[in-house]
Scaffold this motif. Sequence first.
Motif, PDB file in Angstrom:
ATOM      1  N   ILE A 109       0.813  -1.210   0.000  1.00  0.00           N
ATOM      2  CA  ILE A 109       0.000   0.000   0.000  1.00  0.00           C
ATOM      3  C   ILE A 109       0.856   1.274   0.000  1.00  0.00           C
ATOM      4  CG2 ILE A 109      -1.801   1.271   1.249  1.00  0.00           C
ATOM      5  CD1 ILE A 109      -2.750  -1.353  -0.011  1.00  0.00           C
ATOM      6  N   GLN A 110       1.800   1.380   0.938  1.00  0.00           N
ATOM      7  CA  GLN A 110       2.544   2.626   1.106  1.00  0.00           C
ATOM      8  C   GLN A 110       3.945   2.323   1.656  1.00  0.00           C
ATOM      9  OE1 GLN A 110       1.190   5.272   4.210  1.00  0.00           O
ATOM     10  NE2 GLN A 110       1.341   7.077   2.859  1.00  0.00           N
ATOM     11  N   PRO A 111       4.844   1.885   0.779  1.00  0.00           N
ATOM     12  CA  PRO A 111       6.178   1.535   1.287  1.00  0.00           C
ATOM     13  C   PRO A 111       6.917   2.711   1.926  1.00  0.00           C
ATOM     14  CG  PRO A 111       6.141   1.610  -1.112  1.00  0.00           C
ATOM     15  CD  PRO A 111       4.732   1.717  -0.669  1.00  0.00           C
ATOM     16  N   VAL A 112       6.720   3.918   1.362  1.00  0.00           N
ATOM     17  CA  VAL A 112       7.368   5.105   1.919  1.00  0.00           C
ATOM     18  C   VAL A 112       6.329   6.216   1.952  1.00  0.00           C
ATOM     19  CG1 VAL A 112       9.200   6.822   1.670  1.00  0.00           C
ATOM     20  CG2 VAL A 112       9.619   4.436   1.028  1.00  0.00           C
ATOM     21  N   ALA A 113       6.168   6.816   3.096  1.00  0.00           N
ATOM     22  CA  ALA A 113       5.213   7.925   3.224  1.00  0.00           C
ATOM     23  C   ALA A 113       5.868   9.232   2.799  1.00  0.00           C
ATOM     24  CB  ALA A 113       4.723   8.018   4.655  1.00  0.00           C
ATOM     25  N   PRO A 114       5.133  10.123   2.168  1.00  0.00           N
ATOM     26  CA  PRO A 114       5.711  11.430   1.809  1.00  0.00           C
ATOM     27  C   PRO A 114       6.101  12.209   3.059  1.00  0.00           C
ATOM     28  CG  PRO A 114       3.656  11.030   0.625  1.00  0.00           C
ATOM     29  CD  PRO A 114       3.763   9.977   1.685  1.00  0.00           C
ATOM     30  N   ALA A 115       7.005  13.144   2.853  1.00  0.00           N
ATOM     31  CA  ALA A 115       7.467  13.951   3.979  1.00  0.00           C
ATOM     32  C   ALA A 115       6.329  14.811   4.510  1.00  0.00           C
ATOM     33  CB  ALA A 115       8.638  14.835   3.548  1.00  0.00           C
ATOM     34  N   ALA A 116       6.420  15.111   5.770  1.00  0.00           N
ATOM     35  CA  ALA A 116       5.384  15.921   6.405  1.00  0.00           C
ATOM     36  C   ALA A 116       5.532  17.377   5.983  1.00  0.00           C
ATOM     37  CB  ALA A 116       5.489  15.793   7.920  1.00  0.00           C
ATOM     38  N   LEU A 117       4.441  18.102   5.954  1.00  0.00           N
ATOM     39  CA  LEU A 117       4.432  19.529   5.683  1.00  0.00           C
ATOM     40  C   LEU A 117       4.667  20.266   6.995  1.00  0.00           C
ATOM     41  CD1 LEU A 117       1.346  19.727   3.280  1.00  0.00           C
ATOM     42  CD2 LEU A 117       3.763  19.577   2.664  1.00  0.00           C
ATOM     43  N   ARG A 118       5.635  21.207   6.963  1.00  0.00           N
ATOM     44  CA  ARG A 118       5.989  21.905   8.195  1.00  0.00           C
ATOM     45  C   ARG A 118       6.220  23.383   7.893  1.00  0.00           C
ATOM     46  NH1 ARG A 118       9.490  17.523   8.417  1.00  0.00           N
ATOM     47  NH2 ARG A 118      11.308  18.903   8.082  1.00  0.00           N
ATOM     48  N   GLY A 119       6.101  24.166   8.924  1.00  0.00           N
ATOM     49  CA  GLY A 119       6.430  25.596   8.826  1.00  0.00           C
ATOM     50  C   GLY A 119       5.565  26.326   7.812  1.00  0.00           C
ATOM     51  N   GLU A 120       6.260  27.081   6.898  1.00  0.00           N
ATOM     52  CA  GLU A 120       5.561  27.875   5.897  1.00  0.00           C
ATOM     53  C   GLU A 120       4.776  27.009   4.912  1.00  0.00           C
ATOM     54  OE1 GLU A 120       8.351  30.357   4.011  1.00  0.00           O
ATOM     55  OE2 GLU A 120       8.723  31.624   5.779  1.00  0.00           O
ATOM     56  N   GLN A 121       5.144  25.739   4.829  1.00  0.00           N
ATOM     57  CA  GLN A 121       4.386  24.852   3.944  1.00  0.00           C
ATOM     58  C   GLN A 121       2.929  24.736   4.384  1.00  0.00           C
ATOM     59  OE1 GLN A 121       6.829  21.338   4.300  1.00  0.00           O
ATOM     60  NE2 GLN A 121       7.848  21.759   2.328  1.00  0.00           N
ATOM     61  N   LEU A 122       2.660  24.992   5.628  1.00  0.00           N
ATOM     62  CA  LEU A 122       1.305  24.915   6.154  1.00  0.00           C
ATOM     63  C   LEU A 122       0.654  26.294   6.304  1.00  0.00           C
ATOM     64  CD1 LEU A 122       1.728  22.215   8.943  1.00  0.00           C
ATOM     65  CD2 LEU A 122       0.681  21.918   6.699  1.00  0.00           C
ATOM     66  N   SER A 123       1.461  27.313   6.572  1.00  0.00           N
ATOM     67  CA  SER A 123       0.896  28.629   6.864  1.00  0.00           C
ATOM     68  C   SER A 123       0.546  29.420   5.613  1.00  0.00           C
ATOM     69  CB  SER A 123       1.873  29.433   7.741  1.00  0.00           C
ATOM     70  OG  SER A 123       3.116  29.599   7.051  1.00  0.00           O
ATOM     71  N   SER A 124       1.223  29.182   4.502  1.00  0.00           N
ATOM     72  CA  SER A 124       0.955  29.933   3.280  1.00  0.00           C
ATOM     73  C   SER A 124      -0.335  29.448   2.630  1.00  0.00           C
ATOM     74  CB  SER A 124       2.123  29.790   2.301  1.00  0.00           C
ATOM     75  OG  SER A 124       2.231  28.431   1.887  1.00  0.00           O
ATOM     76  N   LEU A 125      -0.798  30.279   1.652  1.00  0.00           N
ATOM     77  CA  LEU A 125      -2.031  29.908   0.951  1.00  0.00           C
ATOM     78  C   LEU A 125      -1.846  28.621   0.176  1.00  0.00           C
ATOM     79  CD1 LEU A 125      -4.914  30.630   0.134  1.00  0.00           C
ATOM     80  CD2 LEU A 125      -3.953  31.978  -1.785  1.00  0.00           C
ATOM     81  N   ARG A 126      -0.749  28.518  -0.547  1.00  0.00           N
ATOM     82  CA  ARG A 126      -0.493  27.279  -1.301  1.00  0.00           C
ATOM     83  C   ARG A 126      -0.219  26.127  -0.344  1.00  0.00           C
ATOM     84  NH1 ARG A 126       0.409  27.742  -6.672  1.00  0.00           N
ATOM     85  NH2 ARG A 126       1.667  25.825  -6.633  1.00  0.00           N
ATOM     86  N   GLY A 127       0.362  26.432   0.819  1.00  0.00           N
ATOM     87  CA  GLY A 127       0.604  25.389   1.792  1.00  0.00           C
ATOM     88  C   GLY A 127      -0.698  24.813   2.344  1.00  0.00           C
ATOM     89  N   ARG A 128      -1.675  25.682   2.550  1.00  0.00           N
ATOM     90  CA  ARG A 128      -2.960  25.192   3.046  1.00  0.00           C
ATOM     91  C   ARG A 128      -3.648  24.315   1.992  1.00  0.00           C
ATOM     92  NH1 ARG A 128      -3.222  30.452   5.343  1.00  0.00           N
ATOM     93  NH2 ARG A 128      -4.479  31.244   3.600  1.00  0.00           N
TER      94      ARG A 128
END
Length: 394
Positions: free
Chosen positions: A237-256
């Motif tokens: 199903i999922q051998p490797v999970a994608p990296a987590a979103l952190r910092g500005e990746q979550l706070s910006s409009l594109r991050g959201r």
Amino acid sequence: MRRLQMVVIGAASCVCVLTVTPRPAYALFSDAAVVAAIKLLQAFTGSALDTMTKNLTTSIDSNLSSLTNPNSVASLLTKGFTQVANYAKAQVGAQSQLMDAQDAAMAGFLRRQQETGIRDEHMMNPEFCAGLDAQQSTVAASKAARSAVYAIATVSDPRGEAGQGTPSYYGKSQGTDANMSLHLKRYCSSDDVAQGLCSSVSRLPNADQRAASLFGADTLSANGAVDAANDYATTLIQPVAPAALRGEQLSSLRGREAATRRRSYNSRMSLARWVTGYVTSLGVPSVTLTRDQKAEMTAEGLTPLDKASWLQAMALEVNRRVSSVSWNASLQAMPPASVMREVATEMAQANYLALQNYRLGLYLATMGAARVAQGEEVAFKDGLTPMPSPTINP
């Protein structure tokens, strides 16, 4: 009688005299004397005959019909008829006693037969007891399997979400390294040894990429088989999970927006892992097998286990009613009530399996809906024409 003899002798003497010395008729007696003598003779003869007849009648009556004469025919017949009547009455009484005894014996027999039937109708058959024990084991294993699937989801969901403390939280490369390290530690193959990635072949080489790890046995052994099945599901199903979103990746409009899509991705992966975790949990050893279940495993050519899974207990119960010689022999000797109980048990078992299939059908239907939604999302995105972003002067 003596007088009659004297008259006859006298008459004979007169005749002899008349014969020896013929004389003229009526020379000795007159007509009146002769007539009187004849009448006297007739009277005497009639009286004697009447007396004789009366005596004979009295004697005959006494010998035939007199009830006072114990030797008469009537007395003898009366005694005989009385005896026959007594015999008949005695026979009737004896027959009545025989019939009463026969009725009492038959009533006792029918009562015992009825009691035996009642006993057989209400007595539990040994096969029914064995089936009840197996069904209780099945329900207990089902509860343990549900606990196992929650335990698997508790570990797999944070990993797929790249939560804190998981390898992908720090990046996709870290997740890849963690997956490779786990493979070499548990499932090192001869090719891996030849490449110098590990020192020796593991007990379960490449088990994290083989379907037999998940479907090869009804009961997954506790010494690595459960982990192998779970690791196969991870590789599938999922051998490797994608990296987590952190910092500005979550706070910006594109991050959201990226976070929204990541949550959609995580939900689909969680659903897929839930289904594989559910399948894995059905093989987790959780209940102690009964003696009859172990005997069934031996009859099927399997090695008896101390602990078995829900799938193993369910399979043994189904197979026992298909191929077990002892169960089929007992079925032939069961009273109707026991047979009906077996039918009711099998109907309950069929309903139970139908419920499990319904639950699995809900999972599969949800996965199908997710695939449709994902496909429509991709089609909608590809059909949009990008619009130019306007330039806004501050």
